[in-house]
Design a protein around this motif. Structure first.
Motif, PDB file in Angstrom:
ATOM      1  N   SER A  38     -78.713  59.689 -19.706  1.00 21.75           N
ATOM      2  CA  SER A  38     -78.249  61.098 -19.897  1.00 21.75           C
ATOM      3  C   SER A  38     -76.796  61.556 -19.848  1.00 21.75           C
ATOM      4  O   SER A  38     -76.468  61.313 -18.639  1.00 21.75           O
ATOM      5  N   ASN A  40     -74.364  65.024 -19.887  1.00 26.27           N
ATOM      6  CA  ASN A  40     -74.058  66.614 -20.395  1.00 26.27           C
ATOM      7  C   ASN A  40     -72.880  66.690 -20.595  1.00 26.27           C
ATOM      8  O   ASN A  40     -71.907  66.588 -19.784  1.00 26.27           O
ATOM      9  N   THR A  94     -78.664  68.403 -22.261  1.00 22.89           N
ATOM     10  CA  THR A  94     -78.429  66.924 -21.701  1.00 22.89           C
ATOM     11  C   THR A  94     -78.467  66.011 -22.650  1.00 22.89           C
ATOM     12  O   THR A  94     -79.642  65.396 -22.667  1.00 22.89           O
TER      13      THR A  94
END
Length: 145
Positions: free
Chosen positions: A126, A128, A101
């Motif tokens: 975060s 991903n 992430t």
């Protein structure tokens, strides 16, 4: 015998690449932008990350556009510190970096003495962009025998 040796080599090679993929997937990355309160980027700022639980510390320098990055680091909870002459030290404590992430932590530095510290209280972002989502699927049952 030759056939058995070839199979063993193929199996060993497959295992080697599988372990490599597992290791590569157990890391994360951190990046961000260092700027001042007006939004002007601050190049050459020293960015340090440290994990007090493991003793890990790494340092990098923000580039000419104020960007910094730490590729392939182990997941964990880190302290991120940014220093630049003429500015107060900025610190982000307890930034949690998760597996696969990529995380972005931007810093807005304040003019002041290097001996002064500004604690940044914000959530790490975060995102991903590496791994595909996990979708559970049912495995068909096969009768044995």
């Amino acid at each position: 015998m030759q056939r058995l040796q070839t199979r063993f080599q193929l199996l060993a090679l497959t295992a080697f690449f599988a372990v490599g993929q597992l290791i590569a997937q157990s890391t994360t990355s951190l990046r961000g932008l260092v700027s001042d309160n007006t939004g002007t980027v601050i190049p050459s700022a020293v960015v340090t990350i440290s994990n007090p639980k493991t003793g890990f510390t790494r340092q990098t320098i923000a580039d000419g556009t104020g960007q910094y990055q730490f590729p392939q680091i182990n997941p964990g909870v880190y302290e991120i510190k940014v220093e630049k002459e003429g500015f107060r030290v900025a610190v982000q404590s307890a930034a949690e970096l998760l597996v696969n992430t990529p995380t972005t932590v931007n810093f807005k530095m304040e003019i002041g003495n290097v001996t002064e510290t500004v604690n940044v209280v914000s959530e790490a972002e975060s995102l991903n962009t590496v791994a595909t989502p996990f979708f559970p699927c049912k495995t068909p049952e096969i009768a044995l025998g």
